[in-house]
Design an enzyme around this catalytic site. Structure first.
Site, PDB file in Angstrom:
ATOM      1  N   ARG A 138      19.789  34.985  15.177  1.00 53.20           N
ATOM      2  CA  ARG A 138      19.592  33.990  15.130  1.00 53.20           C
ATOM      3  C   ARG A 138      18.069  33.914  14.757  1.00 53.20           C
ATOM      4  O   ARG A 138      17.599  34.466  15.099  1.00 53.20           O
ATOM      5  CB  ARG A 138      19.487  33.851  16.926  1.00 53.20           C
ATOM      6  CG  ARG A 138      21.548  33.702  16.420  1.00 53.20           C
ATOM      7  CD  ARG A 138      21.916  33.533  18.507  1.00 53.20           C
ATOM      8  NE  ARG A 138      21.255  35.057  19.502  1.00 53.20           N
ATOM      9  CZ  ARG A 138      22.217  34.942  20.592  1.00 53.20           C
ATOM     10  NH1 ARG A 138      22.779  34.388  21.210  1.00 53.20           N
ATOM     11  NH2 ARG A 138      21.769  35.988  20.987  1.00 53.20           N
ATOM     12  N   GLN A 147      31.721  38.202  21.125  1.00 47.83           N
ATOM     13  CA  GLN A 147      32.383  38.068  19.401  1.00 47.83           C
ATOM     14  C   GLN A 147      33.091  37.430  19.230  1.00 47.83           C
ATOM     15  O   GLN A 147      33.571  36.726  18.684  1.00 47.83           O
ATOM     16  CB  GLN A 147      32.996  39.750  19.882  1.00 47.83           C
ATOM     17  CG  GLN A 147      31.886  41.006  19.365  1.00 47.83           C
ATOM     18  CD  GLN A 147      32.711  41.779  18.876  1.00 47.83           C
ATOM     19  OE1 GLN A 147      34.060  41.897  18.838  1.00 47.83           O
ATOM     20  NE2 GLN A 147      31.864  43.176  18.683  1.00 47.83           N
ATOM     21  N   HIS A 202      34.055  48.895  18.197  1.00 47.17           N
ATOM     22  CA  HIS A 202      34.495  48.680  19.275  1.00 47.17           C
ATOM     23  C   HIS A 202      36.121  47.788  19.348  1.00 47.17           C
ATOM     24  O   HIS A 202      35.499  46.687  18.722  1.00 47.17           O
ATOM     25  CB  HIS A 202      33.939  48.841  20.109  1.00 47.17           C
ATOM     26  CG  HIS A 202      34.391  48.596  21.680  1.00 47.17           C
ATOM     27  ND1 HIS A 202      35.429  49.825  22.090  1.00 47.17           N
ATOM     28  CD2 HIS A 202      34.510  48.006  23.120  1.00 47.17           C
ATOM     29  CE1 HIS A 202      35.634  49.405  23.076  1.00 47.17           C
ATOM     30  NE2 HIS A 202      34.775  48.658  23.988  1.00 47.17           N
ATOM     31  N   GLY A 224      23.744  53.629  20.176  1.00 48.01           N
ATOM     32  CA  GLY A 224      22.404  53.585  18.769  1.00 48.01           C
ATOM     33  C   GLY A 224      21.686  54.864  18.163  1.00 48.01           C
ATOM     34  O   GLY A 224      21.837  55.731  17.031  1.00 48.01           O
ATOM     35  N   ASP A 260      38.426  53.771  25.406  1.00 43.54           N
ATOM     36  CA  ASP A 260      36.710  54.348  25.579  1.00 43.54           C
ATOM     37  C   ASP A 260      36.818  53.501  26.826  1.00 43.54           C
ATOM     38  O   ASP A 260      35.801  54.123  27.781  1.00 43.54           O
ATOM     39  CB  ASP A 260      36.822  53.069  24.447  1.00 43.54           C
ATOM     40  CG  ASP A 260      34.784  53.384  24.117  1.00 43.54           C
ATOM     41  OD1 ASP A 260      34.342  53.759  23.977  1.00 43.54           O
ATOM     42  OD2 ASP A 260      34.765  52.069  25.054  1.00 43.54           O
TER      43      ASP A 260
END
Ligand code: NDP
Ligand code: MG
Length: 338
Positions: free
Chosen positions: A49, A87, A109, A134, A191
């Site tokens: 963005r 998402q 994921h 990360g 997960d």
């Protein structure tokens, strides 16, 4: 072993050659993934963005940065590394209408697809889910190692989706250590269950309760913190390296006896029932619906829970104890520590 272990040998040579990889979401996973893929020789750019933090950070890292829809339209492989809860919306508005037929979309994921926020379109749908944060992915890569990952192909429109997933995993450094192939749904359910039952649910809850018991019995919060939390890392490292029985072999007999004979009593039939309930809530999609509702409402309950936790005595004691172990600035230059 039931599950196939994948290594660098499984990644087909040259699959990513000439492919434009666009990273959408330059946060916890996005930035390290972009850097690892670029260092591995891929053609990587970032979609973000305009005016946002991601845009600025990616630019200062030397990436070409473009508007989200422009990036999506340019992608041969779109790495969708947005927060799970956004998402679904972004996919419908900015991804599906603009992603070219025959390209690939890769997730880290399986949350959004598993819990039905969207349907796959006319492109490859793959997942490469690194097994950790990360920063750890980046650090391991720079050390010449990698984090393991779970890899999946949900839709193979091109006939080459698995090869793309393998090459992405290779570029991230994940194949250096061996990865597992498991369906989207299996990764998403396991997960979430692991997070809730153990990693960020069960373990912190046990720590907090044990700390409270020691303090209630008159112990100083600092000593209680030290025993119930600080030493945990040593034991976790032993578990990961040696397994449960191996850990018991290197601790004292006293600790092994007490842990096995009495510690295990903590997990009762009731605890097991709560775990099954937890799994059922995840599997039925009830948890995903609750989290999406919470997100839509501005995450107020989450902020309240985090706020209450910050006020706990264990947090105050912890920050004091941890500061004892932090090197002073003048000592850092000398490499000294307390
Ligand atoms: P982050 O919260 O760190 O990602 C935030 C990024 O998404 C920022 O770059 C932000 O941009 C961008 N973003 C947010 N909303 C929008 C939007 N509406 N349009 C465009 N960009 C947007 O996410 P994570 O890295 O934690 O998670 C990404 C994926 O990785 C998830 O699927 C997660 O489950 C998975 N994963 C995460 C792990 C972790 O340890 N965090 C571990 C393994 C997998 P801006 O700066 O402009 O706000
Ligand atoms: Mg997770």
């Amino acid at each position: 072993m039931d599950v196939k272990v994948l290594t660098d040998k499984d990644a087909p040579d040259g699959t990513l050659k000439g492919s434009r990889i666009i990273i959408l979401g330059y946060g916890n996973q996005g930035r390290p993934q972009a850097l690892n893929l670029r260092d591995s020789g891929s053609n990587v750019a970032v979609a973000a963005r305009r005016g946002g933090k991601a845009w600025k950070t990616a630019e200062s890292d030397g990436f070409e940065v473009m508007e989200v829809r422009e990036g999506v339209a340019e992608a041969d492989i779109l790495m969708c590394l947005l927060p799970d809860e956004v998402q679904g919306k972004v996919y419908l508005k900015d991804i599906e209408p603009f992603l070219r037929d025959g390209s690939a979309i890769c997730f880290a994921h399986g949350f959004a697809f598993t819990f039905g926020q969207k349907e796959p379109g006319s492109f490859d749908l793959i997942k490469v889910a690194p097994n950790g944060q990360g920063q750890a992915l980046r650090t391991a890569y720079l050390e010449g190692s990698g984090l393991p990952c779970l890899l999946a192909v949900a839709h193979d429109r091109s006939g080459g989706a698995r090869g793309i997933a393998l090459c992405i995993a290779e570029g991230l450094g994940c194949l250096r250590v061996g990865d597992f192939e498991t369906p989207f749904r299996e990764e998403a359910l396991s997960d979430l269950f692991g997070e809730q039952a153990i990693l960020v649910g069960g373990v912190p809850a046990l720590i907090k309760e044990a700390f409270d018991v020691l303090v209630e019995k008159g112990f100083s919060p600092e000593v209680a913190y030290f025993e119930c939390m600080h030493e945990l890392k040593i034991i976790v490292d032993l578990l990961i390296v040696h397994g449960i029985a191996g850990m018991r072999e290197v601790i004292s007999g006293t600790a092994a006896y007490g842990g096995l004979k009495y510690g295990e009593k903590l997990v009762t039939e009731e605890t097991a029932a709560v775990m099954r309930e937890m799994f059922d809530r995840i599997e039925s999609g009830e948890f995903a619906r609750a989290w999406l509702k919470e997100t839509a409402g501005g995450k107020k309950e989450l902020a309240d829970m985090i706020g209450r936790e910050k006020d706990l005595t264990i947090e105050k004691a912890g920050s004091e104890v941890r500061s004892l172990f932090t090197r002073r600035p003048e000592e850092q230059d000398k490499g000294g520590s307390r």
